[in-house]
Write an enzyme that holds these catalytic residues in place. Structure first.
Site, PDB file in Angstrom:
ATOM      1  N   LYS A 297       0.226  26.115  56.873  1.00 56.07           N
ATOM      2  CA  LYS A 297       0.130  25.953  58.330  1.00 56.07           C
ATOM      3  C   LYS A 297      -0.994  26.814  58.913  1.00 56.07           C
ATOM      4  O   LYS A 297      -0.873  27.365  60.016  1.00 56.07           O
ATOM      5  CB  LYS A 297       1.470  26.245  58.999  1.00 56.07           C
ATOM      6  CG  LYS A 297       2.608  25.393  58.445  1.00 56.07           C
ATOM      7  CD  LYS A 297       3.916  25.587  59.186  1.00 56.07           C
ATOM      8  CE  LYS A 297       5.021  24.746  58.547  1.00 56.07           C
ATOM      9  NZ  LYS A 297       6.327  24.886  59.229  1.00 56.07           N
TER      10      LYS A 297
ATOM     11  N   GLY B   1      54.562  39.803  43.754  1.00 55.51           N
ATOM     12  CA  GLY B   1      55.067  39.437  45.071  1.00 55.51           C
ATOM     13  C   GLY B   1      54.620  40.468  46.089  1.00 55.51           C
ATOM     14  O   GLY B   1      54.055  41.512  45.748  1.00 55.51           O
TER      15      GLY B   1
ATOM     16  N   GLY C  46      57.723  44.986  49.390  1.00 58.11           N
ATOM     17  CA  GLY C  46      59.020  44.796  50.043  1.00 58.11           C
ATOM     18  C   GLY C  46      59.721  43.523  49.630  1.00 58.11           C
ATOM     19  O   GLY C  46      60.803  43.209  50.151  1.00 58.11           O
ATOM     20  N   SER C  47      59.160  42.772  48.682  1.00 58.47           N
ATOM     21  CA  SER C  47      59.793  41.515  48.269  1.00 58.47           C
ATOM     22  C   SER C  47      60.999  41.741  47.368  1.00 58.47           C
ATOM     23  O   SER C  47      61.837  40.852  47.218  1.00 58.47           O
ATOM     24  CB  SER C  47      58.767  40.628  47.540  1.00 58.47           C
ATOM     25  OG  SER C  47      58.293  41.284  46.370  1.00 58.47           O
ATOM     26  N   GLY C  48      61.087  42.938  46.753  1.00 59.79           N
ATOM     27  CA  GLY C  48      62.222  43.238  45.878  1.00 59.79           C
ATOM     28  C   GLY C  48      61.863  43.313  44.412  1.00 59.79           C
ATOM     29  O   GLY C  48      62.757  43.342  43.560  1.00 59.79           O
TER      30      GLY C  48
ATOM     31  N   SER D  63      60.579  45.736  42.440  1.00 56.90           N
ATOM     32  CA  SER D  63      61.041  46.926  41.723  1.00 56.90           C
ATOM     33  C   SER D  63      62.554  46.953  41.598  1.00 56.90           C
ATOM     34  O   SER D  63      63.103  47.355  40.564  1.00 56.90           O
ATOM     35  CB  SER D  63      60.539  48.194  42.435  1.00 56.90           C
ATOM     36  OG  SER D  63      59.129  48.255  42.418  1.00 56.90           O
TER      37      SER D  63
ATOM     38  N   SER E 167      49.942  42.782  42.455  1.00 57.94           N
ATOM     39  CA  SER E 167      48.930  41.947  41.773  1.00 57.94           C
ATOM     40  C   SER E 167      48.610  40.704  42.602  1.00 57.94           C
ATOM     41  O   SER E 167      48.984  39.596  42.237  1.00 57.94           O
ATOM     42  CB  SER E 167      49.387  41.567  40.369  1.00 57.94           C
ATOM     43  OG  SER E 167      50.715  41.113  40.316  1.00 57.94           O
TER      44      SER E 167
END
Length: 630
Positions: free
Chosen positions: A164, A465, A468-470, A472, A539
């Protein structure tokens, strides 16, 4: 309005010169005129057939951007409908033509950052690169990136075409200042030649013929420069490399190895070896098409018949005995990252080379390269279109050369293990010799012996999960059930591991990947000891869970999805973490400010709402009992 076009002759195959074929890439930033330049080369060398002119006339009236009644030469190479509608190049376009001196393959690469992967594809096949610049804009970041990628991919000759020039009044000072900036940037990249040419692709100035509008330029026009450019011979002087694509058993008495010669020359009677096994053999015959030939060169697709029925199959390579490739599971490489999601060290990908497909992990990102200054900057990840240097570890040893020695056997791509999308392209710099110094120590007592004395099958029960999903709670309840049965178990809990082994890791995406990698390796050691290992980690990413599964034998890894809606996890909030995360006091918290990717096909899917931990643990125990009975 009709476009008036004179009838033009075209270069036929019979007219084409018998000299070398030059592969020319055009690249640079978007809207700098790459497609127009290639269209001009084709048009002014009478390489466009009359029927193409007719089509171009119609397309120019419909899609053209150069004014009513004029041919838009960019449409000769912008072949996709989307390209014509948007006025941009998306995919790599290949066009063929010949001058009076040599044949050409023109490679038109897209300028948009989003299509950098397509540009890299074009550069990997090019002999010379034309980096096009808009004289009004100068050297842009994308122009620098493309120049650097060309150097990285082994392009030895680069031409700067300042386009150009007519728009800036054919100003010599503008051209000179741009050339100085480009040459300063390109000098440390190691190109064999660099050359600067002022052009007007729209009007043809200095493309095929000299421009009368720029009398101050005393160099050659673009085509003349390319005609006279001396490029290195491609491939014949390198060591023989023949990746096996297929074993052809046309009859019980015929066994041919099919593939494309990736380097050097092979002749009937040559001694070769199988790269991975080291087995020697001799070439009995070579078939090219339907004909028996005496030799085959780089780039030719042939069938090689050996004098012995050695063990060799797809994924292996025949090589020259006196110059063998590297065989290793660790190497250092330059990597161009293409994906919107960042490259994360520790994450598992699929590595595809000329011969192999295997799982691979980026073990260390040494630095990323600033394409503007070429500085080496520390980094923990690579974002889209960034370039870095990294160490890579493959699950199994692969056969390769350095990219400097052989483009074909020294390149690889990283692929997403779920979507099969290409995420990045790499060029191998060298093997990591530390991998050659480390060998597996053979032990007399193995995993089966350790498990037999415990009267159990080693398992890894991977609980995933939300917080707090359970997870452990259920894992703890299951371990008590297994312990009562006399099973030998151990729980790897995410919080507990972060107090010791992983105490140096934070909660960024990169740190989460490394957190899971370490946990998976520890679980593998414990399973090797014959234990039933209960791993309780959030995870959150499928890729890391898939990586963990890949460490174990079929049936050893059991993914357990503890499925609790986030609303229920927030209501429970046993550690008060959701309250802090929702208040902005905790960053990168899974489910709030960091994603959780649900398992697609977990081995056990536990929906916890309305159920007791004891019942869920018993469900897993029943699964293990049924698994053991199979």
């Amino acid at each position: 309005m009709e476009v008036q076009v004179e009838s033009r002759g075209t270069t036929t195959e019979a007219d084409a010169p018998q000299g070398s074929c030059l592969r020319v890439l055009t690249c640079g930033s978007v809207d700098d005129g790459k497609s127009t330049l290639l269209g001009r080369l084709l048009f002014d060398t009478s390489s466009v057939a009359d029927d193409q002119i007719t089509t171009l006339t119609k397309d120019s009236a419909r899609f053209g951007t150069v004014g009513e009644g004029k041919l838009d030469l960019a449409l000769l190479v912008d072949g996709l409908e989307a390209e014509r509608e948007q006025g941009i190049t998306i995919d790599v376009a290949y066009r063929f033509f010949a001058s009076s001196k040599r044949k050409y393959i023109l490679i038109d690469a897209p300028g948009h950052e989003e299509f950098t992967r397509n540009m890299a594809t074009g550069a990997s096949n090019a002999d010379v690169a034309i980096v096009l610049l808009d004289a009004r804009k100068g050297l842009l970041p994308q122009s620098r990136r493309h120049t650097f990628i060309n150097a990285l991919l082994g392009v030895r000759h680069v031409v700067l075409a300042v386009n150009k020039m007519d728009v800036v009044g054919n100003d010599e000072e503008t051209f000179r200042s741009i050339c100085e900036a480009f040459e300063a940037f390109a000098k440390p990249l190691g190109f064999t030649t660099t050359y600067c040419i002022p052009v007007s692709a729209l009007h043809g100035g200095n493309v095929v013929a000299r421009s009368a509008e720029m009398p101050w330029y005393d160099g050659e026009p673009l085509l003349a420069y390319l005609d006279n450019l001396e490029c290195e011979a491609d491939g014949d002087d390198g060591p023989f490399r023949f990746p096996i694509q297929m074993v052809n058993r046309a009859s019980s008495e015929f066994r041919g190895l099919c593939g494309q010669v990736a380097g050097g020359i092979v002749s009937v009677g040559d001694n070769v070896i199988v790269a991975k096994s080291g087995q020697p053999a001799q070439v009995r015959s070579i078939i090219h098409g339907f004909d028996y030939v005496d030799l085959a060169r780089k780039g030719q697709a042939v069938t090689v018949v050996l004098d012995e029925c050695v063990e060799v199959s797809r994924g292996n390579m025949l090589v020259a005995p006196q110059s063998q490739p590297c065989i290793s599971d660790q190497f250092m490489a330059h990597l161009i990252w293409f994906d919107h999601k960042p490259l994360l060290p520790g994450r598992s990908y699929v590595c595809r080379t000329e011969t192999d497909v295997t799982d691979a992990t980026v073990t260390a990102l040494k630095y990323k390269i600033d394409v503007n200054s070429l500085a080496h900057n520390a980094a923990t990840s690579l974002q889209m279109n960034e370039i870095g240097v990294c160490n890579i570890s493959t699950q199994t040893p692969i056969v390769f050369d350095t990219y400097h020695d052989n483009r074909n056997t020294g390149n690889f791509v990283l692929i997403d293990r779920f979507s099969n999308a290409t995420l990045g392209a790499g060029m191998i710099d060298h093997t990591l010799w530390r991998s050659q110094n480390i060998h597996w120590q053979v032990l007399d007592i193995d995993k089966s012996a350790r498990a037999a004395i415990k009267f159990q099958q080693p398992r890894v029960l991977w609980f995933t999960g939300l917080s707090g999903s359970g997870k452990s709670t259920i894992a703890n309840m299951l371990e008590k059930l297994l312990h009562a049965q006399g099973r030998h178990t151990y729980i790897l809990d995410g919080d507990n591991i972060r107090h010791g082994l992983n105490r140096d890791l934070g909660f960024t995406q990169e740190a989460r990947v490394e957190n899971i990698r370490r946990a998976a390796e520890v679980a593998k050691l414990m399973a090797d000891a014959g234990l039933i290992v209960l791993v309780s980690f959030i995870s959150p990413f499928r890729s890391e869970r898939s990586m963990a599964r890949g460490l174990f034998n079929p049936g050893e890894f059991i993914e357990i999805f503890v499925d609790t809606p986030i609303e229920e996890c927030i209501r429970r909030d046993p550690k008060g973490l959701y309250r802090k995360a929702l208040a902005g006091e905790i960053k990168n918290f899974t489910g709030v400010s960091s994603p959780y990717e649900n398992p697609i096909s977990a081995d056990i899917h536990l929906k916890t709402v309305g159920r007791q931990a004891e019942d869920l643990a018993l469900e897993i125990e029943d699964y293990l009992t049924q698994l053991a009975a199979r």
